[in-house]
Write a protein that holds these residues in place. Structure first.
Motif: not given
Ligand code: NAD
Ligand code: DAU
Length: 344
Positions: A187-199, A201-210, A263-268
């Motif tokens: 599994n890859n992660y990094g810039p430009y990944q479409f927000p249907e994939k786990l990482i 998606l979670m960053i995007s939802n956390a940003l919106e408190d969803k 990890i994502i939630l903590k970081e954000m």
């Protein structure tokens, strides 16, 4: 005659393909890069907007269009073909497998046929590189690793289509002597990944408190690799890989999904109360883990970006590119998200 440095990159407007184009143009400024992409929901030429090089050209087109592929080969005579183009999301393949057969299997065979016509057999200056996945090996229990000898046992329609494509690549090597390699990455992660994939998606939802939707108990394990490390592996295999060989690529970085999300939630700086356990994915593979010793021993490749650094860079990128995120989340993706997580 095409120069020896002409690369035909298919699917270069997607996540890994666009990262690869940035990587390759920086490392080999004299290479000519042709990016052929049909711009599905996952393709976004905005990913390449900073690329101004006159040795880069974008062509909007489908790898299943054999006439177009013939024209592209005749016009550019590529030396290397790197096939990133694919339908890449497991959940979409469960809902609607047909397009996965078409793009991932037929599309690959059409590209292989063009290579065979234009290159003939035994031409070792030219190469077809298939960007495949560890998912072709199926699922692991609590122990063990996927090696290149692990039998193919794909479980999802997506991985079945990628495994089929791999077999066509093998067959064109065995039957027609085409110079090929297959890489199978985790599994890859990094810039430009479409927000249907786990990482993302979670960053995007956390940003919106969803809510952050976690399938099942969150204990499924993936091996995560920062996308730039995947790019360097492809670069090495392209230039130094032994003809006909398969190379596994992995990060030695196994994590349960729930760990990743925490990890994502903590970081954000967001609360774990955003986590929501939802219905499991059908046929959800339990664990992937790659033995990457072959590519290390033969080509000297190793991952260089540790997860703590990679995830920080990734979150930072999404925070700085919220307009990119908003744009890709509009339209077709908004509808997909609604059907997947709201109406379900
Ligand atoms: P992605 O979905 O982000 O990008 C796929 C790209 O292919 C898009 O730009 C899309 O427009 C293009 N495309 C789709 N159908 C096409 C067609 N018929 N003709 C031309 N272009 C078409 O995918 P990604 O995550 O960047 O994955 C790229 C490749 O790497 C895929 O082959 C995938 O199977 C493989 N892979 C992905 C991962 C991962 O973690 N993302 C890991 C290992 C391997
Ligand atoms: O292993 C390589 C593969 O990795 C690539 O071949 C695929 O193209 C790529 O999509 C990826 O497949 P996964 O299914 O592993 O990735 P995804 O991001 O969809 O899911 C990762 C894990 O997170 C998986 O166990 C399912 C889980 N998940 C995913 C989503 C989207 C959730 O729990 N919730 C979600 O909303």
């Amino acid at each position: 005659q095409g120069s020896p440095e002409t690369l035909l990159i298919t699917g270069g407007a997607g996540f890994i393909g666009s990262n690869f184009i940035h990587y390759i143009l920086k490392k080999y400024p004299n290479y000519k890069v042709i990016n052929l992409d049909s711009l599905t929901y996952a393709g976004n030429i905005e990913n390449l907007k900073e690329v101004e090089a006159n040795n880069y050209q974008f062509i909007k087109g489908d790898i299943c269009d054999s006439n177009l592929i013939e024209n592209v080969f005749s016009s550019f005579e590529p030396t290397y073909v790197i096939n990133f183009a694919a339908e890449s999301h497991v959940d979409r393949s469960i809902k609607d497998p047909q397009i996965f057969l078409k793009t991932n299997i037929s599309g690959t065979q059409i590209l292989l046929d063009a290579c065979k016509r234009h290159w003939g057999s035994g031409s070792h200056e030219k190469k077809f590189l298939q960007v495949s996945t560890d998912e072709v090996y199926g699922s692991l229990g609590a122990t063990g690793y996927f090696t290149e000898e692990t039998p193919l046992a794909p479980n999802s329609p997506y991985s079945a289509s990628k495994a089929s494509a791999d077999l066509y690549v093998r067959a064109y090597h065995e039957t027609f002597g085409l110079n090929v390699n297959i890489t199978r990455c985790s599994n890859n992660y990094g810039p430009y990944q479409f927000p249907e994939k786990l990482i993302p998606l979670m960053i995007s939802n956390a940003l919106e408190d969803k809510d952050l939707p976690i399938y099942g108990d969150g204990m499924n394990i993936r091996d995560w690799l920062y996308v730039e490390d995947h790019c360097s592996a492809i670069d090495l295999v392209l230039h130094q890989g032994t003809s006909g060989e398969i190379y596994n690529v992995g990060g030695y970085n196994e994590k349960a999904n729930i760990e990743i999300v925490k990890i994502i939630l903590k970081e954000m700086g967001k609360p774990t109360s955003l986590i929501k356990f939802v219905k499991d994915r059908l046929g959800h593979d339990k664990r992937y883990a790659i033995d990457a010793s072959k590519i290390k021993d033969e080509l000297g490749w190793e991952p260089t970006i540790m997860f703590e650094e990679g995830i920080r860079k990734t979150i930072g990128w999404y925070l700085q590119n919220q307009k990119w995120l908003d744009r890709v989340k509009s339209g077709e993706y908004a509808e997909y998200y609604h059907n997947m997580y709201i109406e379900k």
